[in-house]
Design a protein around this motif. Structure first.
Motif, PDB file in Angstrom:
ATOM      1  N   LYS A   1       0.851  -1.203   0.000  1.00 11.39           N
ATOM      2  CA  LYS A   1       0.000   0.000   0.000  1.00 11.39           C
ATOM      3  C   LYS A   1       0.888   1.254   0.000  1.00 11.39           C
ATOM      4  CE  LYS A   1      -3.474  -2.691   2.338  1.00 11.39           C
ATOM      5  NZ  LYS A   1      -4.698  -2.722   3.103  1.00 11.39           N
TER       6      LYS A   1
ATOM      7  N   HIS B   1      -8.886  -3.564  -5.813  1.00 11.59           N
ATOM      8  CA  HIS B   1      -8.751  -3.646  -4.357  1.00 11.59           C
ATOM      9  C   HIS B   1      -9.888  -2.835  -3.705  1.00 11.59           C
ATOM     10  CE1 HIS B   1      -7.179  -3.120  -0.316  1.00 11.59           C
ATOM     11  NE2 HIS B   1      -6.420  -4.176  -0.550  1.00 11.59           N
TER      12      HIS B   1
ATOM     13  N   GLU C   1     -11.139 -10.977  -0.698  1.00 14.34           N
ATOM     14  CA  GLU C   1     -10.785 -10.165   0.458  1.00 14.34           C
ATOM     15  C   GLU C   1     -12.054  -9.579   1.078  1.00 14.34           C
ATOM     16  OE1 GLU C   1      -6.522  -8.719   0.204  1.00 14.34           O
ATOM     17  OE2 GLU C   1      -7.687  -7.277  -0.925  1.00 14.34           O
TER      18      GLU C   1
ATOM     19  N   GLY D   1      -7.256  -5.070   7.323  1.00 17.35           N
ATOM     20  CA  GLY D   1      -6.662  -4.102   8.243  1.00 17.35           C
ATOM     21  C   GLY D   1      -7.399  -3.977   9.569  1.00 17.35           C
TER      22      GLY D   1
ATOM     23  N   SER E   1      -6.272  -9.463   7.116  1.00 12.08           N
ATOM     24  CA  SER E   1      -5.650  -9.730   8.424  1.00 12.08           C
ATOM     25  C   SER E   1      -5.016 -11.116   8.505  1.00 12.08           C
ATOM     26  CB  SER E   1      -6.663  -9.519   9.551  1.00 12.08           C
ATOM     27  OG  SER E   1      -7.127  -8.179   9.555  1.00 12.08           O
TER      28      SER E   1
ATOM     29  N   LEU F   1      -3.160 -12.626  -0.168  1.00 14.60           N
ATOM     30  CA  LEU F   1      -2.755 -11.255  -0.482  1.00 14.60           C
ATOM     31  C   LEU F   1      -2.640 -10.571   0.872  1.00 14.60           C
ATOM     32  CD1 LEU F   1      -2.160  -8.943  -2.425  1.00 14.60           C
ATOM     33  CD2 LEU F   1      -4.615  -8.604  -2.726  1.00 14.60           C
TER      34      LEU F   1
ATOM     35  N   GLY G   1      -1.546  -7.512   3.470  1.00 17.36           N
ATOM     36  CA  GLY G   1      -1.302  -6.081   3.642  1.00 17.36           C
ATOM     37  C   GLY G   1      -0.325  -5.839   4.774  1.00 17.36           C
ATOM     38  N   GLY G   2      -0.850  -5.517   5.940  1.00 12.94           N
ATOM     39  CA  GLY G   2      -0.020  -5.134   7.089  1.00 12.94           C
ATOM     40  C   GLY G   2       1.154  -6.060   7.363  1.00 12.94           C
TER      41      GLY G   2
END
Ligand code: PEP
Length: 253
Positions: free
Chosen positions: A11, A98, A170, A176, A216, A235, A237-238
């Motif tokens: 991101k 997304h 997702e 998140g 998550s 996929l 993120g964080g």
């Protein structure tokens, strides 16, 4: 045999130095421990770091993906990046649709379809995101939402073109938030998506399509998510912003 994929969506995070440090750490970890067989790692950094990532990826084990692309060929679209530009930087994957782009930048299924076309025209494999928001899940509409996103965004493709696509389911309520879909919830929707693909393109195409889970995902829950027969990776993120966590997920297959 379809690939297991772990893709990191950075991101809008990291300055250049931090990005270099993260890649260095991932490379060191990859030298230390090999990825499980048939597993592909994809790093999706912000646009300014794509070239640097591509250079690193030459002698490593990850592929490079962008986080967005414009739906037009070229021209007066200030601030935008075309698929041809991405191709010229040796980018092999690109995230499309997304939920953050759908929510903040008005990315509709029709725009997703055009972006997918641009990517395929330039030999870049789209990672197409789908998933419901919390109210839709609570109303039991998750299957309808996902069916619409997949049908309108992708089902104009030929079977051969569809073979280049990666799907990421997702659930927006899990992105998140620290709230992960249960392995059962993930498997149920992934199997549904594979069924839709089989109906449209046949079982062989459906069996070859990698369907990733996003929301998550972390080292502590990746194993039980990836153990499901229709969950072919994540996929992330964080947890993709720390080499240790990202590698922990990549080693969970
Ligand atoms: C994402 O945004 O694609 C994502 C899965 O984020 P997170 O892992 O932080 O929930």
């Amino acid at each position: 045999m379809r690939k297991n994929i772990v893709a990191g969506n950075w991101k809008m995070n990291k300055n250049f130095e931090e990005a270099e440090e993260l890649i260095d750490n991932i490379m060191t970890a990859l030298e230390d421990k090999e990825l499980p067989e048939n597993t592909l790692m994809i790093l999706c950094p912000p646009f300014p770091y794509l070239e640097m990532c591509s250079e690193y990826s030459d002698d490593s084990y990850f592929a490079v993906g962008a986080q967005n692309v414009n739906e037009n060929d070229k021209g007066a679209y200030t601030g935008e990046v075309s698929a041809e530009m991405l191709r010229s930087l040796e980018v092999d994957y690109c995230i499309v649709g997304h939920s953050e782009r759908r929510a903040y930048y008005g990315e509709t299924d029709a725009i997703v379809a055009r972006k997918v076309d641009q990517l395929l025209k330039n030999d870049i494999r789209p990672i197409v995101c789908c998933g419901e928001v919390l109210e839709e899940r609570e109303a039991g509409k998750q299957f309808d939402v996902v069916r619409r996103q997949i049908t309108d965004g992708l089902f104009h493709l030929s079977a051969e073109q569809f073979g280049q696509v990666v799907i990421a389911y997702e659930p927006v309520w899990a992105i998140g938030t620290g709230k992960t879909a249960t392995p059962q919830q993930a498997q149920e929707i992934h199997a549904f998506i594979r069924g839709l693909i089989a109906e449209k393109y046949g079982k062989a195409v459906a069996d070859e399509t990698s369907i990733l889970y996003g929301g998550s995902c972390k080292p502590s829950n990746a194993k039980e998510l990836f153990a499901n027969p229709d969950v072919d990776g994540g996929l992330i993120g964080g947890a993709s912003l720390k080499a240790e966590d990202f590698m922990g997920i990549a080693l969970a297959f």
